[in-house]
Every structure is written in structure tokens, then in C-alpha cells.
Design a protein around this motif. Sequence first.
Motif, mmCIF file in Angstrom:
data_model
loop_
_atom_site.group_PDB
_atom_site.id
_atom_site.type_symbol
_atom_site.label_atom_id
_atom_site.label_comp_id
_atom_site.label_asym_id
_atom_site.label_seq_id
_atom_site.Cartn_x
_atom_site.Cartn_y
_atom_site.Cartn_z
ATOM 1 N N THR A 127 2.983 15.680 9.183
ATOM 2 C CA THR A 127 3.282 15.791 7.768
ATOM 3 C C THR A 127 3.075 14.563 7.111
ATOM 4 N N GLU A 128 3.339 13.537 7.727
ATOM 5 C CA GLU A 128 3.151 12.245 7.252
ATOM 6 C C GLU A 128 1.740 11.645 7.078
ATOM 7 N N ALA A 136 -3.403 11.520 4.074
ATOM 8 C CA ALA A 136 -4.750 12.206 3.989
ATOM 9 C C ALA A 136 -4.846 12.430 2.617
ATOM 10 N N CYS A 137 -3.954 13.285 2.122
ATOM 11 C CA CYS A 137 -4.346 13.837 0.793
ATOM 12 C C CYS A 137 -4.238 12.631 -0.380
ATOM 13 N N ILE A 194 -14.253 13.900 2.732
ATOM 14 C CA ILE A 194 -13.334 14.238 3.394
ATOM 15 C C ILE A 194 -12.859 15.874 3.558
ATOM 16 N N LEU A 195 -12.735 16.352 2.199
ATOM 17 C CA LEU A 195 -12.553 17.773 2.143
ATOM 18 C C LEU A 195 -13.660 18.784 2.675
ATOM 19 N N GLU A 215 -7.457 11.117 11.096
ATOM 20 C CA GLU A 215 -8.401 10.088 10.719
ATOM 21 C C GLU A 215 -8.492 9.663 9.255
ATOM 22 N N ALA A 216 -8.191 10.704 8.188
ATOM 23 C CA ALA A 216 -8.030 10.545 6.647
ATOM 24 C C ALA A 216 -6.778 9.930 6.455
#
Length: 216
Positions: free
Chosen positions: A94-95, A100-101, A108-109, A144-145
Motif C-alpha cells: 500500500t505504501e 506510485a500515485c 504509467i497509467l 516500479e512506479a
Amino acid sequence: MMNLTKIQMLPAREQVASILRSSILTGGISKGQSITLDSIGEQVGMSRTPVREAFQILANEGLIELRQNRCAIVKGISEEAIKDHYEMRILLETEAFRRACTHMNDQILEAIIQINKQGKRAKEAGDTQAYNIANQAFHMTIWEAAGSEKLKSFLSLLWNGLSMNRLVTAQEYAAISLAEHDQMVEKLIEKDYEGACHIMREHIIRSMNSTLSNFK
């Protein structure tokens, strides 16, 4: 087999460790069972070197005990150990998704969307192996992101693939997993990053409960 050559894969030793870890966590390999470099290498189609390295990874995790003559004994695993394993995944993954967000952009999306589409094609074709690969790639693209090699390394060591239980078929389980991936993608498209991270957390909790069901 579908063409999934462009998606990311774990290093060979971690692929083997993931296969064995999943089998131990779900009870496929039982306590006290002996496994050898040659037998595992033959089953997974890899040489002794990555299998030996995978054995060392699992020994460090306390899942197996290394013996002489290129073999190991599977140690018992408790429900508490399984919970600990997944709780670490929940914290770290989750971190990773949160990070990534913060880096999310069109490139990326689009990568996440395309990998999710590959998973859909694999599921529709009934190709469980291809779906397993796409599932791994979906998660690895997020790692990765996140932009942290340390975080990616820790998550690679915790990866155990689809958390199957004995109550559903591989196809049914792939459908459940894919539906949750779809929900994450929808939240990312909507830029609801908090919602996407929440679904990831619930995704891993559901995997934990699925694995624990094998011990009831």
C-alpha cells in the motif's frame, strides 16, 4: 501461450522462491516434506543455480531448513506466520501504491491499463499461467512506479503470486483477482488515489484470508 514478452518478470531466483513460498503457504507442500534442487529445478524448468538461491531465500524466511546433498526440509508454518507475511505485504504494497500515485502520469497509467488488458485476455482464454504472469506484472509495474529500489526489493521477496484456496478453481480465482484490478484501474483513471490504495489494501487482505482458509 499468449504473447506477454514485454511485461516485467521477477529474477529467476525470486520466481522459484515465489512458487515454493505460495505452495508452502497454501499447504501444497507439507511440513516435513523433503525437496531437492534437482526435483524443484525439473518441475519449474530452471537450473540448479536459481533454485539454490531460492532455497537460501526461503531458509532465511524460516520456511525451510537446508540440509546436505542439495536438499531441504519444509518447516511447519502457523496461521500467525501467514498473517505476519501478509501484514508486511499490506504495509509495504500500500505504501508502494501510495508513492506510485504521487508519480502517476499518462505513461504509467497507460502501462497499468495495458497490463490489466493482458490479464483480461489471459483470463478469457482460460490461460492460468498467462494470467499469473500478468498478475505479477500488474503489481510489479506499481512497485516500479513507486521509485524506490529498496521497497521493490522487499516486495519481490514477499511475492507469492495468486493466493489460491481449495474452494475455488484457478479460473474463478483469476476472475476475483481481475475484478479487483479493474476497480483499482478505475480509481486511477478517476484520480481517486486514496480509493485505489484502499482497494489494494483490501485486495491483499482478501488474499490473506484466502490463504488462511486452507488451514481451517
